[in-house]
Structure formats: structure tokens, C-alpha cells
Design a protein around this motif. Structure first.
Motif, mmCIF file in Angstrom:
data_model
loop_
_atom_site.group_PDB
_atom_site.id
_atom_site.type_symbol
_atom_site.label_atom_id
_atom_site.label_comp_id
_atom_site.label_asym_id
_atom_site.label_seq_id
_atom_site.Cartn_x
_atom_site.Cartn_y
_atom_site.Cartn_z
ATOM 1 N N ASP A 277 9.236 -11.537 8.279
ATOM 2 C CA ASP A 277 8.182 -11.189 8.246
ATOM 3 C C ASP A 277 7.182 -12.137 8.638
ATOM 4 O O ASP A 277 8.228 -13.329 7.677
ATOM 5 N N GLY B 10 1.259 -11.567 9.245
ATOM 6 C CA GLY B 10 -0.346 -11.478 8.665
ATOM 7 C C GLY B 10 -0.467 -12.693 8.894
ATOM 8 O O GLY B 10 -0.251 -14.044 9.937
ATOM 9 N N SER C 111 -2.585 -5.365 14.265
ATOM 10 C CA SER C 111 -1.909 -3.459 14.361
ATOM 11 C C SER C 111 -0.891 -4.068 12.407
ATOM 12 O O SER C 111 -0.450 -2.996 11.916
ATOM 13 N N GLY C 112 -1.208 -5.097 12.070
ATOM 14 C CA GLY C 112 -0.259 -5.037 10.330
ATOM 15 C C GLY C 112 1.051 -5.699 10.443
ATOM 16 O O GLY C 112 1.499 -6.205 9.550
ATOM 17 N N ARG C 113 1.527 -5.958 12.156
ATOM 18 C CA ARG C 113 2.587 -6.450 11.690
ATOM 19 C C ARG C 113 3.811 -7.887 11.393
ATOM 20 O O ARG C 113 3.960 -8.071 11.121
ATOM 21 N N HIS D 48 2.808 -10.272 2.154
ATOM 22 C CA HIS D 48 2.690 -9.213 3.727
ATOM 23 C C HIS D 48 3.812 -8.496 3.858
ATOM 24 O O HIS D 48 4.645 -6.954 3.910
ATOM 25 N N SER D 49 5.220 -9.034 3.361
ATOM 26 C CA SER D 49 6.504 -7.998 3.159
ATOM 27 C C SER D 49 6.740 -7.280 2.170
ATOM 28 O O SER D 49 6.907 -6.354 2.656
ATOM 29 N N ILE E 90 4.043 -5.640 1.313
ATOM 30 C CA ILE E 90 2.899 -4.160 1.778
ATOM 31 C C ILE E 90 3.797 -3.987 2.899
ATOM 32 O O ILE E 90 3.818 -2.763 2.865
ATOM 33 N N ARG E 91 4.343 -4.278 3.888
ATOM 34 C CA ARG E 91 5.345 -3.333 5.238
ATOM 35 C C ARG E 91 5.974 -2.661 4.653
ATOM 36 O O ARG E 91 6.254 -1.783 5.104
ATOM 37 N N HIS E 92 6.974 -3.347 3.584
ATOM 38 C CA HIS E 92 8.250 -2.791 3.538
ATOM 39 C C HIS E 92 7.944 -1.939 2.034
ATOM 40 O O HIS E 92 9.554 -1.538 1.732
ATOM 41 N N ARG E 93 7.295 -2.304 1.839
ATOM 42 C CA ARG E 93 6.182 -1.080 -0.006
ATOM 43 C C ARG E 93 7.719 -1.426 -0.523
ATOM 44 O O ARG E 93 8.408 -1.343 -1.599
#
Length: 255
Positions: A83, A234, A230-232, A140-141, A143-146
Motif C-alpha cells: 500500500d 492514496g 481507482s483507489g489503489r 488507506h491500507s 480501507i483497501r483490506h477492510r
């Protein structure tokens, strides 16, 4: 490194000191990058780091670094679980300078009240931007990985700040994360030769600032920007200081 650990590597390009808005773009711009790396990915990442003709690892400023090499590296990096968070600052922006000036005044009032030595404005900007990059990578991590990491370690470039400021940053940042229920196990400073994964944020920061100042790494920048859209990854563009800029003397920036 233990396989269960996660590390945030931090590096930057440019200077966070503000200059005249009319100055050349070649003199403007600062980029701080934080990369959150699972220890299990270490071997894979070392394999894709760019190398020169003599086999040595390439920095963003290396003579052999080219737009094509940068583009290939960024494409490969975005295929990994790493991330990334980038904080970009136009140091010729009057709006950014105004926000920074107000943040510095709040910090000065707080430090006077607590009888703490004053801090140089450029150092304050550096600390705020690096702090933002690390927090952004962590959030950000999540959010991406919940899932929210409750433990991680931070590794920063050895030339990034003086010993005095290191102690101050370590204390303030660890306290800030404890308030979020997160344990930052360690914050340390190493040379890139000791910790080659510092080349990752160095290369991303270098590409971003190079595009801002020279505009000749467009393909690599387009990939980064598309990844941000794309949100990949931050991306924070400009000053976003998480404080009340109208705060009274008793309020603090945290630095």
C-alpha cells in the motif's frame, strides 16, 4: 524480519520550504511517500527494484534511471500487495503557505505555553508532511483490506532529520497512534544501503516531483494518477492539516 510484521518505509523528494510563487517550477514542489510493506513480500520486492548496468540499485536521481525504467517499476509495484500513500506539496502555492503559516503559529503558541523549544518552520512542514504520509498509508491500507493494522514499524531515510528531531517525532507520532489504539513498535532511521526497501518510496517520490518540475515522466505519472483515482494508492495534493486553524493558544497541532 519476522514474517508476521508490517513495515512502513518513508522517503521524500524536494524541500518543504516555501518559495516565491513566481519561481520556476524546477525549484518548487515536495513529495513525501510512505509504503506499507508486509514482511512476507520482502524477497519479491527486492527482485523488482531497478538496477543499473553494474547491478547496483537505482535511486530516482541515479544517472541510469530513465522514464522507461520508472514506468516498468511502477507497473510491477502496483501488482504487489504493498500500500502506498503520496503527499504532494506545491511550495509555491500561496494557499498552502497560508495554511502552513497558521499551523506554525498554533505550534509556536503551544510550545511557548509548555516551555518547549521552538521549531524551525521548514522542519515543522517536513514533520507534518511525513506524518500525513504515514497516517495516509496506514488508513488507506485499512480501507483497501477492510482491516485495521494494530501494529507496525516505521523505517525512514537516515538523512531525513537530525537526532533531536528524531526523538521528538518518535515520541509525538507514537503517542498519536496510541490514541488511535495502534502500537508503533519502533521508528528507526537507516541508510538505503542498509535497508534497500527505502528505494520504493524514493522512486515514487522522485517520479512525482520530476513530473511536477520537468514534465518528462508522463507515462509513469499517468499510471500513478490512475491508481490514485481507482483507489489503489492514496494521494494527497496540498496542505491538509488535521487541526482547527482557528484554535486558541491552548490548542496544539500535535507537533
Amino acid at each position: 524480519m519476522l514474517s508476521c510484521r508490517n513495515y512502513i518505509f518513508v522517503d521524500e523528494c524536494g524541500t518543504p520550504s516555501f518559495i516565491d510563487a513566481g519561481s520556476s517550477f524546477k525549484d518548487r514542489g515536495y513529495v513525501a511517500v510512505a509504503t506499507l510493506v508486509p514482511a512476507l513480500e520482502r524477497a519479491r520486492l527486492l527482485e523488482i527494484l531497478p538496477r543499473g548496468s553494474d547491478g547496483s540499485l537505482l535511486k530516482a536521481s541515479s544517472r541510469e534511471m530513465s522514464p522507461d525504467i520508472a514506468t516498468t517499476f511502477i507497473k510491477q509495484m502496483l501488482k504487489t500487495p504493498v500500500d502506498l500513500a503520496l503527499v504532494m506539496l506545491d511550495t509555491g502555492s500561496s494557499q498552502n503557505e497560508e495554511i502552513a503559516s497558521r499551523a506554525a503559529e498554533i505550534a509556536r503558541r503551544s510550545r511557548r505555553k509548555n516551555r518547549v523549544p521552538q521549531i524551525n518552520g521548514g522542519v515543522l512542514m517536513y514533520l507534518l508532511m511525513v506524518n500525513a504520509a504515514i497516517i495516509n498509508a496506514w488508513s488507506h491500507s485499512a480501507i483497501r483490506h477492510r482491516r485495521e493494522l494494530k501494529f507496525f514499524e516505521v523505517v525512514m531515510d537516515d538523512f531525513s532529520m537530525t537526532n533531536c528531531n528524531r526523538d521528538f517525532f518518535r515520541s509525538e507520532f507514537q503517542s498519536e497512534m496510541v490514541s488511535q489504539g495502534v502500537c508503533v513498535n519502533s521508528i528507526r532511521w537507516e541508510a538505503e544501503e542498509q535497508e534497500p526497501l527505502l528505494y520504493i518510496p524514493d522512486l515514487f517520490a522522485g517520479v512525482c516531483r520530476r513530473q511536477l518540475t520537468h514534465g518528462d515522466v508522463g507515462e509513469a505519472w499517468d499510471i500513478i494518477y490512475a491508481a490514485a483515482q481507482s483507489g489503489r494508492i492514496g494521494l494527497q495534493d496540498g496542505m491538509e492539516v488535521p487541526i482547527d486553524l482557528n484554535a486558541g493558544p491552548e490548542e496544539s497541532t500535535g507537533v
